[in-house]
Design an enzyme around this catalytic site. Structure first.
Site, PDB file in Angstrom:
ATOM      1  N   SER A  15      17.126 -29.135 -67.582  1.00  0.00           N
ATOM      2  CA  SER A  15      15.965 -28.949 -66.707  1.00  0.00           C
ATOM      3  C   SER A  15      16.116 -29.728 -65.407  1.00  0.00           C
ATOM      4  CB  SER A  15      14.717 -29.445 -67.438  1.00  0.00           C
ATOM      5  OG  SER A  15      13.620 -29.500 -66.564  1.00  0.00           O
ATOM      6  N   TYR A  29      10.325 -36.457 -71.861  1.00  0.00           N
ATOM      7  CA  TYR A  29      10.944 -35.122 -71.958  1.00  0.00           C
ATOM      8  C   TYR A  29      12.237 -35.081 -71.140  1.00  0.00           C
ATOM      9  CZ  TYR A  29      11.783 -30.237 -70.680  1.00  0.00           C
ATOM     10  OH  TYR A  29      12.373 -29.030 -70.429  1.00  0.00           O
ATOM     11  N   LYS A  74      16.474 -34.729 -72.137  1.00  0.00           N
ATOM     12  CA  LYS A  74      17.432 -33.757 -71.565  1.00  0.00           C
ATOM     13  C   LYS A  74      18.665 -34.492 -71.025  1.00  0.00           C
ATOM     14  CE  LYS A  74      15.220 -29.835 -72.189  1.00  0.00           C
ATOM     15  NZ  LYS A  74      15.709 -28.837 -73.137  1.00  0.00           N
TER      16      LYS A  74
END
Ligand code: NAD
Ligand code: WQD
Length: 348
Positions: free
Chosen positions: A134, A158, A162
């Site tokens: 992302s 989050y 990643k």
């Protein structure tokens, strides 16, 4: 060629699965359905059936943290004489705000789940993976367009998961540079829907992202849009982002698989975006013009963790994958609205 799509029932996975099946790939969708509906599978099948396409799709309910269930899929495919060639790894949790509340769950599903999957892949000699990374990993950068060599600086759990996964993938590649073929695709803002209106984005609860929020205002599930700040350092004061049509993004995965298959071994990180920035006000205007729906809005305070301007340098995707986005913001609005209008309550 046989592909395993973890999280293949989700928003990006379902659109990619449909395209892959149309193009003759053999697909296994492996999904826990924690953030998706089985109805998406029926929608994919009904689209392909109506088109008279002969396809091979298997759907298995399971969690990427369940190693024995994953192992069985690889072993069964080998036994059938049709081993899995590559994995497109979409499965994971993706809400920034939820990741702040439940960080351990995000580390468990995203990082431990990916580690499990990689171990099973290695045991079964499947060495090719396309991973859903992302643009959130670039953090609060204001230097645009953002290229892949820009500093990685995630600001939420989050995004940190990643980055951890990208590091794990890179280390794995380095451990055996003759075997692994891995591509991390760093998505910017995927939006819109399949032009059929049969599949699209269906967030649980109130959407936190701009585009599904707008379509839900348009269908009057929500009264009005809150615009988070009109005093950013941008042309019209609202935040600028890189919105990419979901079908362009899905095509990028097929090109990434083709790219991996053409190599002996490789590890690459590649941005997938439209390469253009549009502001919140531009998005509202384009949506109103393309659909004829009015989007009432209110200016609110800036949202924590937002940046003014964020869009991708996509030259690496163009050069390495031979991929480029083809669909306009207008097409995004038309297709996204078509999905929402046909499915006012999403899949439920
Ligand atoms: P999504 O939630 O619609 O799809 C993810 C799928 O994974 C869902 O179907 C969910 O049920 C499944 N899943 C979750 N946990 C699982 C588990 N433990 N085991 C098996 N399946 C599980 O999300 P999406 O928008 O399609 O995103 C796909 C991937 O792309 C995610 O990894 C996400 O982090 C990443 N990504 C998404 C965006 C975006 O804006 N949509 C942007 C950048 C990156
Ligand atoms: C876009 C613009 C908002 C909602 C997020 C995640 C990121 C990635 C993609 C997964 C911003 C404004 C928004 C609203 C608004 N997902 N906005 N009113 O923040 O670029 O990225 O989705 O990896 O991790 O953080 O996308 O759609 O939330 O916001 O004014 O109700 O719209 O301030 O300028 P974002 P977004």
């Amino acid at each position: 060629m046989k592909l395993l799509l973890t999280g293949g029932a989700g928003y990006i996975g379902s659109h990619t699965a449909l395209l892959l099946l149309q193009r003759g790939y053999d697909v296994i969708i492996y999904d826990s359905f924690v953030n998706s509906s089985y109805k998406v599978i029926n929608a994919i099948k009904s689209y392909l059936d109506a088109d008279g396409i002969d396809y091979k799709l298997k759907t298995i309910k399971g969690d990427i943290r369940d190693k024995s269930s994953l192992d069985k899929i690889f072993k069964d495919s080998i036994k059938e004489g049709n081993a899995i060639h590559a994995v497109i790894h979409f499965a994971g949790l993706k809400s920034v705000s939820e990741s702040v509340k439940y960080p351990l769950n995000y580390w468990d599903v995203n990082v431990c789940g990916t580690k499990n999957l990689l171990e099973i892949m290695k045991e079964n000699e499947c060495y090719s993976m396309v991973f859903s990374s992302s643009a959130t990993i670039y953090g609060l950068t204001n230097s645009v367009p953002i290229s892949e060599d820009q500093k990685i600086s995630p600001i939420n759990p989050y995004g940190k998961t990643k980055v951890a996964i990208e590091n794990m993938l890179c280390d794995l590649f380095k451990s055996n540079m003759n075997k692994w073929k891995i591509c991390s695709l760093r998505y910017f803002n995927p939006v819109g829907a399949h032009p059929s209106g049969l599949i699209g984005e269906d967030p649980i609860g109130i959407p936190s992202n701009l585009f599904p929020y707008i379509t839900q205002v348009a269908i009057r599930r929500i009264n009005l849009l809150k615009v988070f700040g009109d005093n950013w350092d941008t042309e019209d004061g609202s935040g600028v982002r890189d919105y990419i049509h979901i079908m362009d993004l899905s095509e990028g995965h097929i090109d990434a698989i083709g790219f991996l298959m053409s190599k002996e071994s490789i590890y690459e990180v590649i941005n997938l975006g439209s390469g253009k920035g549009y502001s919140v006000f531009q998005m509202i205007r384009e949506f109103e013009l393309s659909t004829g729906c009015e989007i009432p809005f209110l200016i609110e305070a800036r949202r924590d963790g937002d940046v003014a301007n964020n869009f991708a340098d996509i030259s690496k995707a163009e050069n390495l994958l031979g991929w480029s986005p083809k669909r306009s913001l207008k097409q995004i609005c038309i297709d996204g609205w078509n999905w929402q209008r046909n499915n006012p309550q999403g899949y439920t």
